[in-house]
Scaffold this motif. Structure first.
Motif, PDB file in Angstrom:
ATOM      1  N   LEU A  25      11.429 -37.332  55.264  1.00 62.23           N
ATOM      2  CA  LEU A  25      10.545 -37.953  54.283  1.00 62.23           C
ATOM      3  C   LEU A  25       9.259 -37.145  54.106  1.00 62.23           C
ATOM      4  CD1 LEU A  25      10.094 -40.379  52.410  1.00 62.23           C
ATOM      5  CD2 LEU A  25       9.046 -41.564  54.352  1.00 62.23           C
ATOM      6  N   LYS A  26       8.694 -36.694  55.210  1.00 61.66           N
ATOM      7  CA  LYS A  26       7.477 -35.882  55.149  1.00 61.66           C
ATOM      8  C   LYS A  26       7.746 -34.573  54.408  1.00 61.66           C
ATOM      9  CE  LYS A  26       6.673 -36.556  59.631  1.00 61.66           C
ATOM     10  NZ  LYS A  26       6.066 -36.408  60.980  1.00 61.66           N
ATOM     11  N   TYR A  27       8.905 -33.992  54.656  1.00 61.94           N
ATOM     12  CA  TYR A  27       9.265 -32.746  53.969  1.00 61.94           C
ATOM     13  C   TYR A  27       9.406 -32.991  52.466  1.00 61.94           C
ATOM     14  CZ  TYR A  27      12.230 -29.013  52.169  1.00 61.94           C
ATOM     15  OH  TYR A  27      12.738 -27.993  51.405  1.00 61.94           O
ATOM     16  N   LEU A  28      10.112 -34.065  52.092  1.00 66.06           N
ATOM     17  CA  LEU A  28      10.317 -34.366  50.678  1.00 66.06           C
ATOM     18  C   LEU A  28       8.999 -34.623  49.955  1.00 66.06           C
ATOM     19  CD1 LEU A  28      13.467 -36.681  50.888  1.00 66.06           C
ATOM     20  CD2 LEU A  28      13.383 -34.312  50.085  1.00 66.06           C
ATOM     21  N   LYS A  29       8.044 -35.217  50.669  1.00 63.77           N
ATOM     22  CA  LYS A  29       6.736 -35.486  50.078  1.00 63.77           C
ATOM     23  C   LYS A  29       5.895 -34.217  49.926  1.00 63.77           C
ATOM     24  CE  LYS A  29       6.098 -40.314  51.457  1.00 63.77           C
ATOM     25  NZ  LYS A  29       5.245 -41.278  52.204  1.00 63.77           N
ATOM     26  N   SER A  30       6.298 -33.158  50.619  1.00 68.22           N
ATOM     27  CA  SER A  30       5.497 -31.925  50.608  1.00 68.22           C
ATOM     28  C   SER A  30       5.922 -30.937  49.528  1.00 68.22           C
ATOM     29  CB  SER A  30       5.590 -31.238  51.980  1.00 68.22           C
ATOM     30  OG  SER A  30       6.855 -30.616  52.155  1.00 68.22           O
ATOM     31  N   ILE A  31       7.019 -31.247  48.811  1.00 68.31           N
ATOM     32  CA  ILE A  31       7.543 -30.290  47.831  1.00 68.31           C
ATOM     33  C   ILE A  31       7.586 -30.888  46.422  1.00 68.31           C
ATOM     34  CG2 ILE A  31       8.920 -29.000  49.505  1.00 68.31           C
ATOM     35  CD1 ILE A  31      11.356 -30.610  48.589  1.00 68.31           C
ATOM     36  N   LYS A  32       7.626 -29.999  45.447  1.00 67.06           N
ATOM     37  CA  LYS A  32       7.769 -30.386  44.045  1.00 67.06           C
ATOM     38  C   LYS A  32       8.962 -29.601  43.489  1.00 67.06           C
ATOM     39  CE  LYS A  32       5.094 -30.947  39.790  1.00 67.06           C
ATOM     40  NZ  LYS A  32       3.801 -30.681  39.112  1.00 67.06           N
ATOM     41  N   PRO A  33      10.178 -30.113  43.708  1.00 66.94           N
ATOM     42  CA  PRO A  33      11.389 -29.376  43.315  1.00 66.94           C
ATOM     43  C   PRO A  33      11.804 -29.618  41.867  1.00 66.94           C
ATOM     44  CG  PRO A  33      12.003 -31.362  44.453  1.00 66.94           C
ATOM     45  CD  PRO A  33      10.495 -31.355  44.415  1.00 66.94           C
TER      46      PRO A  33
END
Length: 284
Positions: free
Chosen positions: A27-35
Motif C-alpha cells: 500500500l505504501k509503495y502504491l501510494k508513492s507512485i503515479k503510474p
C-alpha cells in the motif's frame, strides 16, 4: 507526499488473504507512485486459501487503492495466476480502464512485451494440484513462523532471515526448477518474436538477457510481496526491479497512520485462527 512517475508497473504474487502477505508495505509503495499502467501479473488475491476469518483492513485498503487507480483513468490489467485461476473463465472482461485477462501483449516504445503469470510451466500445477495447494498452506505457515522469528531478531538488533530462501538454496531441484522456468519462458518468447517476456509465479525477481540458439530476449520477473517485496517498473524506455526498503517509507508511514510491524504481526498471531485455517484448507 511527492509521487514518482512510472509508465508501467508490474506486480505479482501478492497473495491477499494470507498471513504472509505484506499488504501495508504494498500500500505504501502504491501510494508513492503515479503510474500510467498497472499490470497485476497473477496471484493477487489468493482464492485457494481465501477465508472470511482472515481479511485484515490493510488487505482491503490495497483493493481500494487499485480501484482508485481505475477511477482515475489508470489502465489496470489483472492477469490470472494459479491461486486465482477461477477467474480465468472471465478472460476478456472489461470495466472502464480495468481489464481481466489471462495474458497480455504490449508494444512498449516499439518493442513487444509478453506478460503472463507462468504457472503453465509448473509440472506440479498441471498434474498434482492437490499437492500444490497443500504446499501453499505449508508455505503460508512457514512465512508466519518466519515473521515471529524476524520480529524477535529485529527486537534484539539482528538482521532478518528468510526460511524459504534458505530451504530453496539447499535444494538443487529448487534452483534447477527456477533456471528451467526462466529458460523455457525465454525460448518461447524468442520463438514468438517478443523482445520482453514478463512473468511472476516463482517469487524470484529478475531482469536479465537470455541468449539461445534462436536469438535473445529480456527476461523479467516481478518477484512477490510475501518475501522479496519487489515489483517491475518501466520508465524512460528502461526496465528496473524495485525493491521495497522500509527506511524509504518511514515518514509516509507516520503520516498515513499505517500499522507498525509489531502491531501488524500481533494481528496475525491468533494461533486459534491459524490452526482453524490450516485444518480447513487441508480438509478441502
Amino acid at each position: 507526499m511527492s509521487k514518482r512517475n512510472v509508465d508501467v508497473v508490474v506486480i505479482s504474487d501478492v497473495h491477499l488473504g494470507t498471513y504472509g502477505c505484506h499488504a501495508k508495505e504494498l500500500l505504501k509503495y502504491l501510494k508513492s507512485i503515479k503510474p500510467k499502467r498497472i499490470i497485476l501479473n497473477g496471484d493477487i488475491i489468493d482464492i485457494w486459501q481465501f477465508s472470511k476469518r482472515y481479511w485484515p483492513e490493510s488487505h482491503m485498503k490495497v483493493i481500494r487503492k487499485l480501484m482508485k487507480f481505475v477511477s482515475e483513468g489508470v489502465q489496470v490489467h489483472y492477469l490470472t495466476g494459479n491461486h486465482d485461476e477461477m477467474l480465468r473463465k472471465f478472460d476478456g472482461m472489461e470495466m472502464g480502464t480495468f481489464q481481466l485477462q489471462n495474458k497480455l501483449i504490449l508494444d512498449l516504445d516499439g518493442k513487444k512485451g509478453w506478460f503472463f503469470h507462468g504457472d503453465v510451466f509448473d509440472v506440479t500445477m498441471q498434474h498434482s494440484k492437490w499437492l500444490a495447494k497443500l504446499g501453499a498452506v505449508g508455505y503460508d505457515t512457514l512465512i508466519l513462523i518466519n515473521s515471529c522469528v524476524n520480529w524477535m531478531l529485529t527486537t534484539l538488533g539482528h538482521e532478518k532471515m528468510s526460511f524459504s530462501k534458505r530451504i530453496k538454496g539447499k535444494f538443487k531441484d529448487a534452483v534447477k526448477f527456477i533456471n528451467s522456468f526462466e529458460q523455457t519462458a525465454a525460448e518461447l518468447a524468442i520463438e514468438k518474436g517478443y523482445d520482453y517476456v514478463v512473468c511472476g509465479h516463482i517469487h524470484q525477481a529478475e531482469k536479465r538477457e537470455i541468449i539461445t540458439d534462436g536469438g535473445s530476449v529480456t527476461y523479467l520477473n516481478s518477484g512477490d510481496w510475501v518475501e522479496s517485496l519487489t515489483a517491475l517498473e518501466y520508465h524512460d524506455k528502461q526496465w528496473t526491479v524495485f525493491k521495497y526498503d522500509h527506511q524509504d517509507f518511514v515518514k509516509d508511514e507516520i503520516e498515513d497512520g499505517i500499522l507498525s510491524d509489531a502491531d501488524d504481526l500481533k494481528s496475525k498471531l491468533d494461533i486459534n485462527i491459524l490452526l482453524q485455517s490450516i485444518k480447513y484448507e487441508i480438509a478441502q
